[in-house]
Motif scaffolding. Sequence first.
Motif, PDB file in Angstrom:
ATOM      1  N   UNK A 141       0.836  -1.194   0.000  1.00 42.35           N
ATOM      2  CA  UNK A 141       0.000   0.000   0.000  1.00 42.35           C
ATOM      3  C   UNK A 141       0.877   1.253   0.000  1.00 42.35           C
ATOM      4  N   UNK A 142       1.960   1.226   0.756  1.00 42.39           N
ATOM      5  CA  UNK A 142       2.854   2.386   0.844  1.00 42.39           C
ATOM      6  C   UNK A 142       3.794   2.509  -0.349  1.00 42.39           C
ATOM      7  N   UNK A 143       4.103   1.404  -1.005  1.00 41.07           N
ATOM      8  CA  UNK A 143       5.004   1.402  -2.165  1.00 41.07           C
ATOM      9  C   UNK A 143       4.211   1.806  -3.409  1.00 41.07           C
ATOM     10  N   UNK A 144       3.922   3.107  -3.513  1.00 36.72           N
ATOM     11  CA  UNK A 144       3.030   3.625  -4.549  1.00 36.72           C
ATOM     12  C   UNK A 144       3.499   3.314  -5.964  1.00 36.72           C
ATOM     13  N   UNK A 145       4.793   3.367  -6.220  1.00 36.74           N
ATOM     14  CA  UNK A 145       5.284   3.129  -7.581  1.00 36.74           C
ATOM     15  C   UNK A 145       5.649   1.669  -7.846  1.00 36.74           C
ATOM     16  N   UNK A 146       5.404   0.811  -6.859  1.00 36.80           N
ATOM     17  CA  UNK A 146       5.592  -0.649  -6.989  1.00 36.80           C
ATOM     18  C   UNK A 146       7.005  -1.045  -7.410  1.00 36.80           C
ATOM     19  N   UNK A 198       9.292  -1.979  -5.142  1.00 34.26           N
ATOM     20  CA  UNK A 198       9.839  -2.862  -4.125  1.00 34.26           C
ATOM     21  C   UNK A 198      10.511  -2.157  -2.963  1.00 34.26           C
ATOM     22  N   UNK A 199      10.364  -0.838  -2.894  1.00 32.72           N
ATOM     23  CA  UNK A 199      10.919  -0.066  -1.789  1.00 32.72           C
ATOM     24  C   UNK A 199      10.071   1.186  -1.604  1.00 32.72           C
ATOM     25  N   UNK A 200      10.054   1.678  -0.385  1.00 33.19           N
ATOM     26  CA  UNK A 200       9.267   2.867  -0.063  1.00 33.19           C
ATOM     27  C   UNK A 200      10.196   4.073  -0.067  1.00 33.19           C
ATOM     28  N   UNK A 201       9.827   5.065  -0.852  1.00 31.85           N
ATOM     29  CA  UNK A 201      10.609   6.304  -0.937  1.00 31.85           C
ATOM     30  C   UNK A 201       9.822   7.440  -0.289  1.00 31.85           C
ATOM     31  N   UNK A 202      10.460   8.582  -0.167  1.00 33.08           N
ATOM     32  CA  UNK A 202       9.763   9.767   0.335  1.00 33.08           C
ATOM     33  C   UNK A 202       8.580  10.104  -0.569  1.00 33.08           C
ATOM     34  N   UNK A 203       8.757   9.960  -1.892  1.00 30.39           N
ATOM     35  CA  UNK A 203       7.661  10.243  -2.822  1.00 30.39           C
ATOM     36  C   UNK A 203       6.496   9.278  -2.621  1.00 30.39           C
ATOM     37  N   UNK A 204       6.802   8.010  -2.324  1.00 29.87           N
ATOM     38  CA  UNK A 204       5.741   7.038  -2.042  1.00 29.87           C
ATOM     39  C   UNK A 204       4.938   7.486  -0.819  1.00 29.87           C
TER      40      UNK A 204
END
Length: 121
Positions: free
Chosen positions: A23-28, A30-36
């Motif tokens: 859900x948090x990995x908006x761009x899919x 495989x990692x969560x960024x500040x933009x996500x």
Amino acid sequence: MCPSGRILTTHAAASDFRPAFEVLDADRDGKISRDDLRAFYAGVHGGVGGGDELIGAMMTVADTNKDGFVEYEEFERVVNFFPATDEDINAMILFGGGDKSGGVTLDGLLRILALDSAYPN
């Protein structure tokens, strides 16, 4: 949150938190960024205060290898830091000044974490 009656422990299966991570990995990627995180919080009902300061605090806590991203293993470590039942989670949300629909603020989360650190395992 965990299904009713189930206890999450530090030995939870790796797949237990994958849906929340996705859900948090908006761009899919495989990692969560500040933009996500910005994208996620922009879509939260009523918005979330704190903006980049809140996101920076979250990244500081979760990004243990300091590469600018939160990989699944880092995410799992953060969300799986102590045993909790549904009732425990609801109590923590209330203690942090939140509710089931709105969650807690960064200050509320820090209050919850400070309480946990006051009671070592």
